[in-house]
Design a protein around this motif. Sequence first.
Motif, short mmCIF file in Angstrom:
data_model
loop_
_atom_site.label_atom_id
_atom_site.label_comp_id
_atom_site.label_asym_id
_atom_site.label_seq_id
_atom_site.Cartn_x
_atom_site.Cartn_y
_atom_site.Cartn_z
N GLU A 224 0.83 -1.20 0.00
CA GLU A 224 0.00 0.00 0.00
C GLU A 224 0.86 1.25 0.00
N SER A 225 1.88 1.22 0.88
CA SER A 225 2.70 2.42 1.00
C SER A 225 3.44 2.68 -0.30
N THR A 226 3.93 1.58 -0.95
CA THR A 226 4.64 1.83 -2.20
C THR A 226 3.68 2.34 -3.27
N GLN A 227 2.45 1.84 -3.18
CA GLN A 227 1.50 2.33 -4.17
C GLN A 227 1.22 3.82 -3.95
N GLU A 228 1.11 4.16 -2.67
CA GLU A 228 0.83 5.55 -2.37
C GLU A 228 1.97 6.46 -2.78
N ALA A 229 3.17 6.05 -2.36
CA ALA A 229 4.33 6.89 -2.66
C ALA A 229 5.30 6.08 -3.52
N SER A 230 4.97 5.92 -4.78
CA SER A 230 5.78 5.05 -5.62
C SER A 230 7.13 5.68 -5.95
N LYS A 231 7.28 6.96 -5.74
CA LYS A 231 8.56 7.60 -6.06
C LYS A 231 9.65 7.17 -5.08
N ALA A 232 9.27 7.11 -3.79
CA ALA A 232 10.28 6.78 -2.79
C ALA A 232 10.53 5.27 -2.81
N PRO A 233 11.75 4.87 -3.16
CA PRO A 233 12.03 3.43 -3.17
C PRO A 233 12.01 2.85 -1.76
N GLU A 234 11.46 1.66 -1.67
CA GLU A 234 11.28 1.03 -0.36
C GLU A 234 12.62 0.80 0.33
N THR A 235 13.64 0.53 -0.47
CA THR A 235 14.94 0.19 0.09
C THR A 235 15.45 1.29 1.00
N GLU A 236 15.27 2.53 0.57
CA GLU A 236 15.81 3.62 1.37
C GLU A 236 15.07 3.77 2.69
N GLU A 237 13.79 3.46 2.67
CA GLU A 237 13.01 3.54 3.89
C GLU A 237 13.55 2.58 4.96
N THR A 238 13.87 1.37 4.52
CA THR A 238 14.19 0.34 5.51
C THR A 238 15.65 0.35 5.95
N THR A 239 16.58 0.29 5.01
CA THR A 239 17.97 0.15 5.44
C THR A 239 18.86 1.30 4.98
N GLY A 240 18.45 2.00 3.97
CA GLY A 240 19.30 3.04 3.45
C GLY A 240 20.37 2.52 2.51
N LEU A 241 20.40 1.19 2.34
CA LEU A 241 21.39 0.59 1.46
C LEU A 241 20.74 0.32 0.12
N SER A 242 21.45 0.61 -0.97
CA SER A 242 20.95 0.12 -2.25
C SER A 242 22.12 -0.10 -3.18
N TYR A 243 21.95 -1.05 -4.08
CA TYR A 243 23.05 -1.49 -4.93
C TYR A 243 23.58 -0.36 -5.79
N THR A 244 22.68 0.36 -6.43
CA THR A 244 23.15 1.35 -7.40
C THR A 244 23.80 2.56 -6.73
N THR A 245 23.32 2.96 -5.53
CA THR A 245 23.91 4.14 -4.89
C THR A 245 25.17 3.81 -4.11
N LEU A 246 25.42 2.52 -3.87
CA LEU A 246 26.60 2.14 -3.09
C LEU A 246 27.87 2.42 -3.89
N ASN A 247 28.78 3.17 -3.29
CA ASN A 247 30.06 3.43 -3.95
C ASN A 247 31.14 2.59 -3.27
N LEU A 248 31.71 1.67 -4.04
CA LEU A 248 32.66 0.72 -3.45
C LEU A 248 33.83 1.42 -2.77
N ASP A 249 34.26 2.55 -3.35
CA ASP A 249 35.45 3.23 -2.81
C ASP A 249 35.25 3.74 -1.38
N ASP A 250 33.96 3.96 -0.99
CA ASP A 250 33.70 4.47 0.35
C ASP A 250 33.94 3.43 1.44
N TYR A 251 34.09 2.19 1.06
CA TYR A 251 34.11 1.13 2.07
C TYR A 251 35.45 0.41 2.18
N LYS A 252 36.53 1.06 1.70
CA LYS A 252 37.84 0.41 1.68
C LYS A 252 38.28 -0.05 3.07
#
Lengths: 332, 481
Positions: free
Chosen positions: B46-74
């Motif tokens: 329901e929530s995703t339907q209501e606010a389809s712009k906000a990806p669910e991933t960011e709501e829950t963990t803040g982690l996502s594959y595409t935004t993760l920059n490998l260099d930040d985690y050396k």
Amino acid sequence: MKKKRTFTEWIRSRDGQQVLVMFAFMVIPLLLLFIFTYLPFAKMFGFSFYNMKYVGVRKFVGLKNYIKVFQRDDCFGALKLSLYYMLGSIVQLALALYLATILSFKVKGGNLFKGFMFFPFLINGIAIGFIFKFFYTRGFVFDTVLQWCGFNLENLPYWLKDQRINNFSLVGTSIWRYFGQNMVLFIGAIMSVDSELYEAAMLDGANRFQQFKYIIMPSIKTIITLNVILSITGSLSAFEPPYVITDGANGTGTYFVVMHEIAHTQQKVGLASAMAIVLLIIIFIATILQKLFFKYVFRSAEDEDPRAGARRQKMLERSIRNQERIAARGGK
Amino acid sequence: MNRKKALALLTATAMMATSMGCGAAEETAESGETQSTQEEKQDSTESTQEASKAPETEETTGLSYTTLNLDDYKDFTASIKFLHHKTDREADGTIASMIAEFNKEFPNITVTTEAVTDYAEDSLLRLSTGDWGDIMFIPAVDKTDLATYFMPLDTLDNLSQELNFVDNWQFDNVCYGIPYMANAQGVLYNKKVFKEAGIEVLPQTPDEFIEDLKLVKEKTDAIPLYTNYAAGWTMGAWDAYVGIVSNGDNTYLNQKIVHTAEPFSDPGDGTGAYNLYKILYDACSEGLIEDDYTTTDWEGCKGMLNRGEIATMVLGSWAYAQMQEAGDTPEDVGYMPFPMSVNGTQYVNAGGDYNYAINVNSSEENKTASLVFVKWMVEKSNWCYNEGGYTVVKGGQNPDMYSAFDGCEVLSDQPAVAGEETYLNDMNAESELSINAGGNAKVQRIVEAGANGSESFDDIMTDWNAVWQAAQEELGIEVKY
């Protein structure tokens, strides 16, 4: 006058210590038995009323799974294959009994033979499956050996492909594996027979077969009964040879293999659990029937024995009386 | 005596009672859990339907594959565990060397691995216990359960811009898995044998294929088509050609087949599942397969294909590398598109293999480290290319083996329609045909029937249609086609 004891006094007393030791020794095996046998069984019994997979939502369906077990062709059709294995187990027991009898007399290299014949039982069932897969492959071991004996490869059947004989091939592997174990059990039982009986029988002129029939067989009937019951119930739940050698394909899928397929490939855990419960009941029935059968067979033998003994006794007494009479007459 | 008996009876009943009690208690707990997760899921949809712009991933963990920059985690420190099925690669050190390579860039992330032999089954059991580590390859779970076990990696829209074949394990537009490599479905063949048999143009239709197999039988000593019947799963591999390869429709397998009344009927133009399995039946009935199919040997067949003792085998592209490694003439091993043409075009089905997924119950640190590892494995380890896989990263390099696929239409199966994600699994289980899900026995049946003449091909197909329809009825799935 009995003095009332407190609990601590009682636990220190001989009676209390006995109970305590008994409890301490029993609790671990019982706990293990409970955790690894009864608890999973109870769980499985519960599963059999659900329409479920390993993961995901479960739906209670009552007896529907059991009804399906009886409606499906493959479940009970697979039980027919058990007849092959039952037939095999009879051959296996006969062979084991024969060899055990021979080996329990003094035979050159007897221990060596015992070792050789017991050896297959020590090999892992999966390994045996692989051995026999190659053994039966066209033109491999078995065909080569038969060709040495003068057979022509063209006249030999395909041991695993031909649906008329592939179940016999599989049963053969099971006989090869288990007859040694049966034999050792039989030898153990035969060893416990008093050797004086053989001597006495030999003095009376009994040959080997008569010794077997009248001394060995009656003495080890308990262990024979046990082996027969174990083999028959075991043949109802045959699994390893068809699973490893043929993957249950080509008309060799026994009840267990079908159950495995339903539980793991189709993931109908509820149905497979129901199949397991049905098989358990079938095994119960088979065991009870066998028990009754053996009870009947051996009781009639026992019933006859005392009467026969009494008859012999009477004859003996009569002959002694006759002799006395003759002696008395002669003395006159 | 009597007292002992009574005692035994008492303990027995006590044990029974406790066992029943345990069972019942856990059952309710579990069903309660599933209910609550279902509710959560409903909420989330329901929530995703209501606010389809906000990806669910960011709501829950803040982690996502595409935004993760490998260099930040050396310098990131964590210890993670990876459960996988590549026992051969674990044994030959490939996995270990990749992890060593990974640790050069990320020295403080410790990765332990565990290879499971019977992965498809064992991993499901491990999954249900929850004790499996941080990263695993997703086994056959229902899509509705994905969120219960795995961390959302990213939205489908974001991920599909960078990677191929990520829609396999998506639910409600959220991806839970990324394939470690992708496979294209074709046919393995031996080039030398084909040359000896005088085959110059690769077959494009079932009829041409059967003709070529006959040529191989006449002119060479090779086995025309090796079924690999005994191994079982190699038979199930035929299912991979249902759908795109056999009818050119990339929505067929995941969307249409469950609504099709008679998926195994003959469309009459040499296409469809009917004509796909008929190739196997005809090859068996005309004696174009190995002499004794019940004793085929999977390990042995690799070398036989390499040496030219086998002409063709129907297997996915993942097998190509293994066939090359198995003998002295790797250059003879070839890979061709499946011999079936839809309106003159050969279609190729390419799709992801097993998918990496991350444990939703792991700690935040482990989740982060796991995502770093997964991203590195997908983009920098070169594992996919080394295994001869079709590239997962968009625009990545493909191995040479796919040269015969030029001119073919490469498609990948589209995901199921929203709300129908579980239909195919349900239908597979209910009908027990298990299309593309370990339905080995049904394909073995074709071989037996073809070789022994015990059943006609049409009888088998009629039977499959019947069980398919019965399953549709049982599950209440609407018939549309």
